[in-house]
Every structure is written in structure tokens, then in C-alpha cells.
Design a protein around this motif. Structure first.
Motif, mmCIF file in Angstrom:
data_model
loop_
_atom_site.group_PDB
_atom_site.id
_atom_site.type_symbol
_atom_site.label_atom_id
_atom_site.label_comp_id
_atom_site.label_asym_id
_atom_site.label_seq_id
_atom_site.Cartn_x
_atom_site.Cartn_y
_atom_site.Cartn_z
ATOM 1 N N MET A 20 0.841 -1.202 0.000
ATOM 2 C CA MET A 20 0.000 0.000 0.000
ATOM 3 C C MET A 20 0.870 1.243 0.000
ATOM 4 O O MET A 20 0.610 2.202 -0.717
ATOM 5 N N PHE A 21 1.932 1.276 0.842
ATOM 6 C CA PHE A 21 2.830 2.409 0.932
ATOM 7 C C PHE A 21 4.132 2.034 0.242
ATOM 8 O O PHE A 21 4.781 1.053 0.593
ATOM 9 N N SER A 22 4.564 2.842 -0.719
ATOM 10 C CA SER A 22 5.717 2.502 -1.546
ATOM 11 C C SER A 22 7.046 2.895 -0.926
ATOM 12 O O SER A 22 8.101 2.560 -1.458
ATOM 13 N N GLY A 23 7.048 3.631 0.186
ATOM 14 C CA GLY A 23 8.294 4.093 0.775
ATOM 15 C C GLY A 23 9.061 2.990 1.492
ATOM 16 O O GLY A 23 8.617 1.845 1.605
ATOM 17 N N ASP A 24 10.237 3.376 2.015
ATOM 18 C CA ASP A 24 11.107 2.444 2.724
ATOM 19 C C ASP A 24 11.053 2.757 4.212
ATOM 20 O O ASP A 24 11.586 3.772 4.661
ATOM 21 N N PRO A 25 10.391 1.909 5.006
ATOM 22 C CA PRO A 25 10.250 2.223 6.443
ATOM 23 C C PRO A 25 11.573 2.154 7.204
ATOM 24 O O PRO A 25 11.690 2.760 8.269
ATOM 25 N N GLU A 26 12.561 1.456 6.666
ATOM 26 C CA GLU A 26 13.846 1.359 7.370
ATOM 27 C C GLU A 26 14.645 2.643 7.243
ATOM 28 O O GLU A 26 15.345 3.041 8.168
ATOM 29 N N THR A 27 14.568 3.297 6.071
ATOM 30 C CA THR A 27 15.321 4.532 5.857
ATOM 31 C C THR A 27 14.455 5.782 6.011
ATOM 32 O O THR A 27 14.963 6.896 5.920
ATOM 33 N N SER A 28 13.119 5.574 6.221
ATOM 34 C CA SER A 28 12.160 6.686 6.358
ATOM 35 C C SER A 28 12.142 7.567 5.119
ATOM 36 O O SER A 28 12.038 8.793 5.189
ATOM 37 N N ILE A 29 12.272 6.954 3.950
ATOM 38 C CA ILE A 29 12.250 7.671 2.678
ATOM 39 C C ILE A 29 11.029 7.231 1.891
ATOM 40 O O ILE A 29 10.726 6.044 1.802
ATOM 41 N N GLY A 30 10.328 8.218 1.281
ATOM 42 C CA GLY A 30 9.192 7.889 0.429
ATOM 43 C C GLY A 30 7.866 7.952 1.169
ATOM 44 O O GLY A 30 7.755 8.485 2.278
ATOM 45 N N TRP A 31 6.859 7.391 0.516
ATOM 46 C CA TRP A 31 5.497 7.405 1.052
ATOM 47 C C TRP A 31 5.412 6.378 2.167
ATOM 48 O O TRP A 31 5.522 5.169 1.944
ATOM 49 N N LEU A 32 5.224 6.847 3.410
ATOM 50 C CA LEU A 32 5.259 5.980 4.572
ATOM 51 C C LEU A 32 3.933 6.024 5.304
ATOM 52 O O LEU A 32 3.138 6.957 5.168
ATOM 53 N N ASN A 33 3.721 5.028 6.116
ATOM 54 C CA ASN A 33 2.542 4.978 6.984
ATOM 55 C C ASN A 33 2.848 5.778 8.240
ATOM 56 O O ASN A 33 3.627 5.359 9.085
ATOM 57 N N THR A 34 2.252 6.961 8.340
ATOM 58 C CA THR A 34 2.490 7.812 9.512
ATOM 59 C C THR A 34 1.360 7.757 10.523
ATOM 60 O O THR A 34 1.432 8.375 11.583
ATOM 61 N N ASN A 59 10.626 -5.749 12.902
ATOM 62 C CA ASN A 59 9.362 -5.525 12.205
ATOM 63 C C ASN A 59 9.534 -4.724 10.919
ATOM 64 O O ASN A 59 8.942 -5.036 9.883
ATOM 65 N N LEU A 60 10.369 -3.673 10.939
ATOM 66 C CA LEU A 60 10.555 -2.861 9.743
ATOM 67 C C LEU A 60 11.343 -3.624 8.677
ATOM 68 O O LEU A 60 11.037 -3.544 7.485
ATOM 69 N N ASN A 61 12.361 -4.330 9.106
ATOM 70 C CA ASN A 61 13.133 -5.122 8.137
ATOM 71 C C ASN A 61 12.276 -6.225 7.526
ATOM 72 O O ASN A 61 12.489 -6.610 6.370
ATOM 73 N N SER A 62 11.308 -6.713 8.263
ATOM 74 C CA SER A 62 10.397 -7.711 7.705
ATOM 75 C C SER A 62 9.578 -7.127 6.558
ATOM 76 O O SER A 62 9.289 -7.810 5.576
ATOM 77 N N VAL A 63 9.228 -5.834 6.671
ATOM 78 C CA VAL A 63 8.522 -5.171 5.564
ATOM 79 C C VAL A 63 9.432 -5.091 4.348
ATOM 80 O O VAL A 63 9.019 -5.350 3.212
ATOM 81 N N THR A 64 10.690 -4.739 4.566
ATOM 82 C CA THR A 64 11.651 -4.674 3.460
ATOM 83 C C THR A 64 11.791 -6.035 2.792
ATOM 84 O O THR A 64 11.780 -6.147 1.553
ATOM 85 N N LYS A 65 11.928 -7.071 3.602
ATOM 86 C CA LYS A 65 12.049 -8.427 3.053
ATOM 87 C C LYS A 65 10.798 -8.802 2.255
ATOM 88 O O LYS A 65 10.885 -9.418 1.194
ATOM 89 N N LEU A 66 9.635 -8.430 2.766
ATOM 90 C CA LEU A 66 8.390 -8.763 2.088
ATOM 91 C C LEU A 66 8.311 -8.076 0.724
ATOM 92 O O LEU A 66 7.871 -8.663 -0.266
ATOM 93 N N LYS A 67 8.774 -6.816 0.658
ATOM 94 C CA LYS A 67 8.768 -6.112 -0.617
ATOM 95 C C LYS A 67 9.717 -6.770 -1.616
ATOM 96 O O LYS A 67 9.416 -6.878 -2.801
ATOM 97 N N GLN A 68 10.873 -7.187 -1.122
ATOM 98 C CA GLN A 68 11.834 -7.854 -2.005
ATOM 99 C C GLN A 68 11.261 -9.148 -2.559
ATOM 100 O O GLN A 68 11.362 -9.432 -3.755
ATOM 101 N N ILE A 69 10.633 -9.917 -1.684
ATOM 102 C CA ILE A 69 10.051 -11.183 -2.123
ATOM 103 C C ILE A 69 8.899 -10.924 -3.090
ATOM 104 O O ILE A 69 8.734 -11.614 -4.097
#
Length: 694
Positions: A1-15, A65-75
Motif C-alpha cells: 500500500m505504501f511505496s516508501g522504505d520504512p527502514e530509511t524513512s524515505i518515500g510514502w510511509l505509513n504515519t 518488524n521494519l526489516n520484515s517489511v523490506t524483506k516482504l517487498k523484495q520477495i
């Protein structure tokens, strides 16, 4: 849903930190009944009622938890790419087969090399269809760097060892990597194994602390393949996860230690046969696996090798590796490395100028040499001007077909220089009169198409197989360049372009010389009729020589040129060695080891990493013999539990901190008594503090 990167806080994030649930639907799907159009009873695409529905559920677990989002996007990206290309992707390598050894404060993991090969035993390769379509294209990579896509095939890359916090593969920490050619301080002989001496996972214990005997550790080995332009660059196998527990073996004393070298004897099976230049080296890697048996390394007709034991078992069969690299498997705790030497010139023998790289494997005797190396043709020795046939135009000579040779060059004789007529033809007449035994016939090919000439040529030397008794004269082929602009001299004389102008041609007139492993005669019938090619069939060695200096003219002096070949391992060679004795418990050492019996953790303070769950307390008795009885008493002398051990496979026995009634014991100090019939006794103390009573 949100295309940003929650680990680096760059892009469209869930605030907005709220519970978000998305329901997606698709369809409806109308599934028509199948009609077997061709009547073959097989459902096939194109027939009515045949359709395909693809559904996917993705789960990813990262470091948090945030890295899990990154992993999910990669997969998710990889899965979408796989779908877009109809699942025509690179194939992961096979998971390695892992063997474990549990030693005192040490774990040894070894594996086979199946991940490095396809099912047909050819080296692993897997084409990426997407990259194959872009082969030859110029692409822009990160940093706006351009390069040409020159490879579309995944190849074996490396193995990666991870340490986990549990048997499910949680909290992975990379411990080490292994690849062919990599150097290791702990593994000087480069076989397929990891020797693990300390902890590397902070979830398990202190980093770099020695492994604890009796404590279970969890490791996973992954095979990886690599393609520079692949997406992804690296494809991994599924991890092979093993749970291992360092341990002592009560009553056992090892005869050998890690890294011990065994004596190897080299013999031949037939009198008169020359032993090969090959070697076999054997090291102890796992002292617990020693057998005390005699071993023999033998070679098949195709030069693969076998390892057999004195009890008749073949423990390794049809092995191909004789390179001396690190791609060898452990066998019975031993690393057996066979080095047969690369076929061809023996570059380990210093040349006539000393031990100089690029000038080894040959010798020069006699008079003044009148040729040299005009250019580096990419061959193995003499400045790149001389080498093995398989490095030039190729060769069909088997590894055992390379022999020592001597090339006996003719000179001009007593009449010396200068000559009244110094053309190549006139010099040949004078030289043949002075050295008739140093001229022979050769088959000749003319460029650029390397067409065989119907008339044999003359060469100012004879070639001899000096390993034969008596020496055997060999056939020769050479190339001439008839095109005038290439500075050649197509006169059917090997003269390096000397011709009629009294000057060696540039690059030796490109008159390449081929030494054939075929007994000499002056017919060359099979070559003249085209059944054999003298630039390929039977070619052992190739020379691309030219002028040495203006003061060393064609045929100035007679001299000899020796070529030294490697003698590869052959079916006549045998290597034998004896393994250290097998480690067997003895009563003497079992009695001595009774004092080493211990219980861990001690004190037990409410928790142990070996506990089954939050209510499953456990302590572990270590260094126990095969059979024993453990009685546990309170300080007042009341027995609260009795444990029996009758298991030769482990020196451990766990107590769940329950009494005879199945209730947790009270916190306090306990006395344990270990009785091993026929061996001895051990008495010790254990402090227990349970969570609700400490």
C-alpha cells in the motif's frame, strides 16, 4: 500500500499508526467443464475448460518488524517477476548434504559438492531467460555505468554458513563463506568443511566465546549461484539446518589431532613403469572418525581415481579432481587430496635460464641457439612462444600422451659463416651434408585456410621421444604463410620466414611448429589424404619461434632443445596410507573420566537456554559413560529423583527438575550420585533456583 522504505524513512510511509486491513477480491471465475478435444485423455491447454488460476500468499521474516517489511517487498518483487516471465527463471542449486561431528568444544561441519553440479554431474549452470534476451546489449547499471551484457548463465558461487538461535532458522548470523580457491586460516588444506570453535550469534551467547560442551547450537548451510546481470544476482538453495552439541567422549583418547599429516607411499604395479609426478596428501580433519584401516588410491583407465580400504570397501569412486584445489570431500575424517599435475609441459622444472616464471619446463644444450620468442602467443613457456598443443589450436592427445622429447637441431657445419649462397634452399643443402641425421620430413599447411600441401616439407631437426627405450622418432607438422604481405616464405622448409631474402620473417613468418606423438615415417599418408590434421591430431607441443638476433642466422649452429613432460597418474600408480587407530573407550580411561562428570548450568537460576519452554526446566549431566544411574538427593538425604542412562550414542542425560511425583522440586541445594557399574562413582552438588521460589 505504501511505496516508501520504512527502514530509511524515505518515500510514502505509513504515519498513522492504526490497524489497517485491506480486503481484495477478484472474479467471479466461470470454470467451464473440460472437453477432451483430441480424445487422448490428457487435459491440455487449448482444450475447452482448461484454464489456470494462480494464487500466492507471501510471508517474510526479517531482523525486526521494519526489516520484515523490506524483506516482504523484495520477495513480492521477485514473485511478480517470476509470474511475468511464466516462472521461467534460474534454477536454485541443490541444498548441500551436511555431515556433523561433535567434538570437545568444537563442531565440524562437512558437506558434499552436489550443489556445484547439475543432475548429470556437469558443472552447475542455469540460464536466466530474461538476461538471455538482452545478451549483447549495452545496459546502464547503478551509478550510470554502462557495460555489455556478456553472460546470461548462473554459475556456482559459494556456500554460506549461518548460525541460528533455534532449529527453525531464527535470527540468522553469517559465520563464514566457502568457495573454491578461497584461503582459510583454520582450514589450510581447503577441503569442504567448517571447523567451528566459538559462538557467533549474540542471541545464543557471548560473541567469540568458546563453544560450551553439552550446549546445542544450530547452523545452516546455503549454496549460492551468481549472475552479474541477474535479477537477483544471487540465487540461494534452501538451507540445510543441523543442530549439534559439542561433547567429550568419555573413556576415549584420540590417536591423532586435527591437521596431522599421514605418511603416503607411492608405488607402481608393474616393473619397469615410471612412477607419475602426481602426489597424494592426507590430513586428519576429524580425529573421532579414524578407522585404523589401510587405504589405497588407484586410478582407472580414464584417470579418474578410487579410494578403497583394506576391508574391501570403496569409499570414493570415479573421482575426477586432481587439480590440488580445495574442492575435495572429507572421507572417514580424512582429507585425501590427489594432485596429478596438469597434462603437458612440467612447468615445475626450472629452465636453462634458472627458475624464472614463463621460462620453465625446457632445456637447451649444445651450440648457439638461433631462434627465440618473437611474440607472446599465449603459450605456457619460453616467453609465450612454446607450449602445449591444447593451448593453441587444440589437441586430441590424452593426459597420458605427453612425453619428454628432444629436438635435435642441425647447423651449417664446419664450413661456417658466411656462406656463398645464404638462401634457405642453399643452406639446407650444406646443412644436410653436415648433419644428415638431423633433418626429417614434415607435413605442411599453408595459411590462411591451413590447407594441407601435397608435398612434404623439410625441417632442420629431428624430434625424439626420450622416454622410450631406445628413443622413438616422432612426426612433425608446420604452417607456412604464402601471402607476401605477411612476411612469410612458403618454400616447404621450416625456416621461420628466412626464405630467399636472408632475413627471418616478422613473428617467425608465422611458421608454427607442431610436435606429434606419432612414430615417424616419411609417408604421412593419413595427413596427406586429410584423415588427420597435423595442427590438431596427436599434437603434444607447439612452437611459434622467430629470430633471436641479426648475428644468429638460420642454421648457424647445431644444438638440442629438450621438453619435459608431466607424468600424470596412471592405472600403474598406487598411493597407500594407514589411518590412525579408531577411538574406542577403554575401562582405564573411563575410570579416569568419572571425575569429569558435571551438571550444567550450575547453579540453575530460573532459566537455561536449553529449557524446552517457559515451564519446561532442564539441567544436563555431562561426560556420562554409556550406562549409569543418577540419584538426586536433598541436603537432608531424601532422594527426589532417580535417572537411568543406557545409551552409547550420547554422553548427556537431562533432568527436568521434577521429583518422583512429577512436581517441580523446591529451590535449594541438591546432591547427585552417579554410579557406573564396573567403572566408578561420582558425587557432586547442584543449586536450583526456580522462578517462583528464588
Amino acid at each position: 500500500m505504501f511505496s516508501g522504505d520504512p527502514e530509511t524513512s524515505i518515500g510514502w510511509l505509513n504515519t498513522q499508526w492504526h490497524d489497517r486491513r485491506i480486503f481484495l477480491s477478484s472474479g467471479p471465475f466461470i470454470l467451464e467443464p473440460w472437453t477432451d478435444s483430441d480424445g487422448d485423455g490428457v487435459a491440455e491447454f487449448g482444450e475447452p475448460g482448461i484454464q489456470e488460476i494462480v494464487a500466492c500468499a507471501l510471508v517474510a521474516r526479517g531482523l525486526n518488524n521494519l526489516n520484515s517489511v523490506t524483506k516482504l517487498k523484495q520477495i513480492s518483487h521477485l514473485v511478480q517477476m517470476a509470474y511475468d516471465h511464466n516462472y521461467q527463471l534460474g534454477v536454485p542449486p541443490k541444498s548441500p548434504n551436511v555431515t556433523v561431528s561433535e567434538l570437545p568444544n568444537e563442531i565440524l561441519l562437512s558437506w558434499d559438492g552436489k550443489s556445484e553440479y547439475n543432475s548429470d554431474r556437469s558443472p552447475y549452470e542455469s540460464t536466466d531467460p530474461l538476461i538471455a534476451m538482452a545478451f549483447g546489449d549495452t545496459v546502464i547499471t547503478s551509478g550510470y555505468v554502462t557495460h555489455v551484457v556478456d553472460d546470461s548463465t548462473y554459475n556456482f558461487y559459494q556456500y554460506v554458513l549461518y548460525q541460528y538461535s533455534d532449529e527453525t532458522g531464527s535470527d540468522p548470523v553469517e559465520v563464514d563463506t566457502w568457495s573454491i580457491g578461497k584461503k582459510y586460516s583454520y582450514n589450510p588444506h581447503q577441503a569442504r568443511f567448517f571447523r567451528i570453535l566459538c559462538n557467533k550469534n549474540p542471541k545464543v551467547g557471548n560473541i567469540d566465546y568458546q563453544l560450551v560442551n553439552g550446549k546445542t547450537y544450530h547452523y545452516g548451510l546455503v549454496a549460492e549461484v551468481f549472475l552479474k546481470d541477474g535479477n537477483p544476482e544471487v540465487i540461494s538453495s534452501r538451507p540445510t539446518i543441523v543442530s549439534v552439541t559439542p561433547r567429550y567422549s568419555p573413556g576415549v583418547r584420540y590417536e591423532a589431532s586435527f591437521n596431522d599429516t599421514l605418511e603416503v607411499k607411492h608405488t607402481v604395479t608393474e616393473t619397469g613403469k615410471t612412477p607419475s609426478d602426481g602426489t597424494t596428501t592426507v590430513w586428519v580433519v576429524d580425529p573421532s572418525k579414524m578407522t585404523g584401516l589401510d587405504y589405497t588410491v588407484s586410478f582407472n583407465s580414464d584417470l579418474t581415481w578410487n579410494l578403497t580400504t583394506s576391508n574391501g570397501d570403496t569409499v570414493l569412486a570415479d573421482q575426477t579432481n586432481q587439480t590440488g584445489n580445495n574442492a575435495y570431500n572429507l572421507t572417514d575424517g580424512l582429507m585425501v587430496k590427489i594432485e596429478g599435475g596438469e597434462p603437458g609441459i612440467n612447468l615445475n622444472i626450472p629452465g636453462p635460464f634458472g627458475d624464472i616464471p614463463g621460462f620453465s619446463g625446457f632445456g637447451i644444450t649444445g651450440g648457439n641457439k638461433w631462434f627465440s620468442w618473437p611474440v607472446n602467443w599465449g603459450l605456457e613457456t619460453m616467453g609465450g612462444s612454446f607450449g602445449n598443443g591444447f593451448m593453441f589450436f587444440g589437441s586430441d592427445v590424452e593426459p597420458s600422451g605427453y612425453v619428454d622429447v628432444e629436438i635435435r637441431f642441425a647447423g651449417i657445419g664446419a664450413s661456417g659463416w658466411p656462406q656463398p649462397d645464404s638462401t634457405a634452399g642453399a643452406l639446407m643443402v650444406v646443412s644436410k651434408a653436415a648433419y644428415p641425421e638431423r633433418w626429417q620430413k614434415a607435413v605442411v599447411y599453408w595459411g590462411p585456410g591451413y590447407d594441407v600441401q601435397s608435398t612434404l616439407g623439410d625441417v632442420p631437426f629431428t624430434v625424439w621421444d626420450t622416454e622410450s627405450i631406445p628413443p622413438r622418432q616422432l612426426k612433425v607438422a608446420f604452417v607456412e604463410e604464402p601471402r607476401s604481405d605477411r612476411d612469410g616464405a612458403a618454400n616447404l622448409i621450416w625456416d621461420m620466414g628466412w626464405g630467399d631474402d636472408h632475413v627471418f620473417g616478422a613473428y617467425g613468418g608465422r611458421e608454427y611448429l607442431f610436435i606429434l606423438n606419432e612414430t615417424y615415417d616419411e609417408q604421412y599418408t593419413e595427413y596427406l589424404n586429410g584423415n588427420k590434421d597435423g595442427t590438431y591430431n596427436g599434437v603434444m607441443y607447439v612452437g611459434g619461434w622467430g629470430m633471436r638476433s641479426a648475428s644468429r642466422p638460420f642454421l648457424q649452429d647445431a644444438f638440442e632443445f629438450q621438453v619435459y613432460a608431466i607424468n600424470p597418474n596412471s592405472p600403474y600408480d598406487l598411493f597407500t596410507f594407514t589411518a590412525p587407530a579408531a577411538a574406542i573407550p577403554t575401562t582405564e580411561f573411563l575410570k579416569k573420566d568419572m571425575k569429569k562428570i558435571n551438571v550444567v548450568p550450575n547453579p540453575y537460576y530460573g532459566f537455561s537456554s536449553e529449557d524446552i519452554n517457559s515451564n519446561g526446566y532442564r539441567v544436563r549431566f555431562t561426560f556420562l559413560p554409556e550406562k549409569c544411574t543418577i540419584k538426586i538427593f536433598t541436603i537432608a538425604g531424601t532422594m527426589v529423583r532417580k535417572l537411568e542412562k543406557n545409551d552409547p550414542t550420547t554422553p548427556f542425560l537431562d533432568w527436568d527438575l521434577l521429583n518422583f511425583g512429577g512436581m517441580a522440586v523446591a529451590s535449594g541445594v541438591y546432591v547427585y550420585h552417579v554410579d557406573a557399574p564396573g567403572i566408578g562413582e561420582k558425587v557432586g552438588k547442584l543449586a536450583v533456583f526456580l522462578p517462583n521460589l528464588k
